[in-house]
Scaffold this motif. Structure first.
Motif, short mmCIF file in Angstrom:
data_model
loop_
_atom_site.label_atom_id
_atom_site.label_comp_id
_atom_site.label_asym_id
_atom_site.label_seq_id
_atom_site.Cartn_x
_atom_site.Cartn_y
_atom_site.Cartn_z
N LEU A 6 0.85 -1.18 0.00
CA LEU A 6 0.00 0.00 0.00
C LEU A 6 0.88 1.22 0.00
O LEU A 6 1.78 1.37 0.81
N ARG A 93 -12.41 -0.69 8.36
CA ARG A 93 -11.71 0.00 7.27
C ARG A 93 -10.86 -0.98 6.47
O ARG A 93 -10.82 -0.94 5.23
N ILE A 94 -10.18 -1.88 7.18
CA ILE A 94 -9.38 -2.90 6.50
C ILE A 94 -10.26 -3.82 5.67
O ILE A 94 -9.97 -4.13 4.51
N THR A 97 -11.53 -2.08 2.56
CA THR A 97 -10.50 -1.99 1.52
C THR A 97 -10.45 -3.28 0.72
O THR A 97 -10.42 -3.26 -0.53
N ASP A 98 -10.44 -4.42 1.41
CA ASP A 98 -10.40 -5.70 0.71
C ASP A 98 -11.67 -5.92 -0.12
O ASP A 98 -11.61 -6.44 -1.24
N ILE A 101 -11.39 -4.02 -3.30
CA ILE A 101 -10.49 -4.68 -4.26
C ILE A 101 -11.22 -5.81 -4.95
O ILE A 101 -11.18 -5.94 -6.18
N PRO A 106 -12.96 1.22 -6.69
CA PRO A 106 -12.21 2.21 -5.90
C PRO A 106 -13.07 3.35 -5.38
O PRO A 106 -12.63 4.11 -4.52
N LEU A 111 -15.44 2.80 1.67
CA LEU A 111 -14.13 3.46 1.77
C LEU A 111 -14.30 4.89 2.24
O LEU A 111 -13.56 5.37 3.11
N TYR A 115 -12.39 6.12 5.53
CA TYR A 115 -11.20 6.90 5.20
C TYR A 115 -11.59 8.37 5.05
O TYR A 115 -12.76 8.70 4.79
N ALA A 123 -5.97 5.26 -0.84
CA ALA A 123 -6.58 3.93 -0.89
C ALA A 123 -7.27 3.71 -2.23
O ALA A 123 -7.16 2.63 -2.84
N TRP A 126 -4.71 3.00 -4.86
CA TRP A 126 -4.16 1.66 -4.69
C TRP A 126 -5.11 0.61 -5.26
O TRP A 126 -4.70 -0.30 -5.99
N ILE A 127 -6.38 0.74 -4.96
CA ILE A 127 -7.38 -0.20 -5.45
C ILE A 127 -7.50 -0.10 -6.97
O ILE A 127 -7.66 -1.11 -7.66
#
Length: 218
Positions: A6, A93-94, A97-98, A101, A106, A111, A115, A123, A126-127
Motif C-alpha cells: 500500500l 476499514r481494512i 478496503t479488501d 479490491i 475504488p 471506503l 477513510y 486507498a 491503490w485499489i
C-alpha cells in the motif's frame, strides 16, 4: 506473489511515527529461507465483524468478504469502550478496503465512510491499480501487535503489523492465485492516524506502510 504494498497516503504525525518502534515482537513463520521468528504464538483471534459493537450514531455500512478472503485480528480488544470502538472501525476499514479490491470498486461508499482526505485518495488509487492490472486478492491476512495511543479524545495514533504470508494477488480471468515463497516482505508495519467524526466514526486520515520492517519480522 504477495499482496502489493500500500502506498503511503501521507506523512504521519511525530507521535504515530514513534509508535512504529513498538509495532511488535509477534510474527509468523516463513516457508522460505528468510525464517521469521516467533511463529504461531498463542493469541486470541478475532475474525468477527466489529460493526455491531462500534459506538456512535452513524449507521455503518455492511461489509461482506468472499469465503476465500479473511482477515484475522489478534488481541484487538482492550476492554476500554473508546479504544475498542476505534479498533473496531479500523478493522472495518481494512475489511472495506479488501471488499473494494474484490469488487473492483475504488469509489466504494464504505471506503468513504472509513477513510478521509489523503488517506482516502491513496486507498482509491491503490485499489485502482488492482483494477487496471486485472487482479483481485485471496487468502488470509493476520493483523497483530496493535499499539494504540490516544492523542486526545477524538484523535489517536495506531501502529500494527500484518502477516501476508498466506495472502496473494489473484488473476481475475484465470482465478488463480500468484504464490511466491514467503520472505520478510510478506510482513508489513503500518502507522495510522485516526480521527473521530461528530457521528462517532473513527476515520483513518493518514496511513503509512513499511514492508519488511524489522519490527514485524523479528
Amino acid at each position: 506473489m504477495k499482496r502489493r504494498p500500500l502506498s503511503a497516503a501521507a506523512a504521519l504525525t511525530a507521535t504515530a511515527a514513534l509508535l512504529l518502534a513498538g509495532c511488535g515482537s509477534g510474527t509468523d513463520s516463513s516457508k522460505g529461507n528468510d525464517k521469521i521468528t516467533g511463529a504461531d504464538q498463542g493469541r486470541t483471534n478475532d475474525t468477527s465483524s466489529p460493526s455491531g459493537s462500534a459506538s456512535g450514531a452513524a449507521k455503518r455500512p455492511k461489509i461482506t468478504l468472499p469465503s476465500d478472503v479473511k482477515n484475522v485480528f489478534e488481541n484487538w480488544k482492550t476492554g476500554d469502550a473508546t479504544k475498542d470502538a476505534l479498533l473496531g472501525d479500523v478493522k472495518e476499514r481494512i475489511n472495506a478496503t479488501d471488499a473494494a479490491i474484490v469488487a473492483a470498486n475504488p469509489g466504494s461508499e464504505a471506503l468513504k465512510f472509513y477513510y478521509k482526505g489523503e488517506a482516502l485518495s491513496g486507498a482509491a488509487e491503490w485499489i485502482q491499480g488492482y483494477v487496471d492490472d486485472g487482479k483481485s486478492i485471496t487468502g488470509t491476512v493476520r493483523f497483530y501487535n496493535p499499539d494504540l495511543l490516544m492523542v486526545d479524545k477524538d484523535t489517536a495514533a495506531l501502529a500494527y503489523c500484518a502477516d501476508e504470508s498466506k495472502a496473494f494477488d489473484k488473476d481475475r480471468k484465470s482465478d488463480k492465485a500468484e504464490k511466491d515463497p514467503v520472505t520478510r516482505d510478506s510482513y508489513v508495519a503500518y502507522n495510522t492516524r485516526v480521527q473521530r467524526t461528530e457521528q462517532g466514526v473513527w476515520q483513518t486520515t493518514s496511513l503509512l506502510s513499511d514492508r519488511g520492517n524489522a519490527k514485524c519480522t523479528s
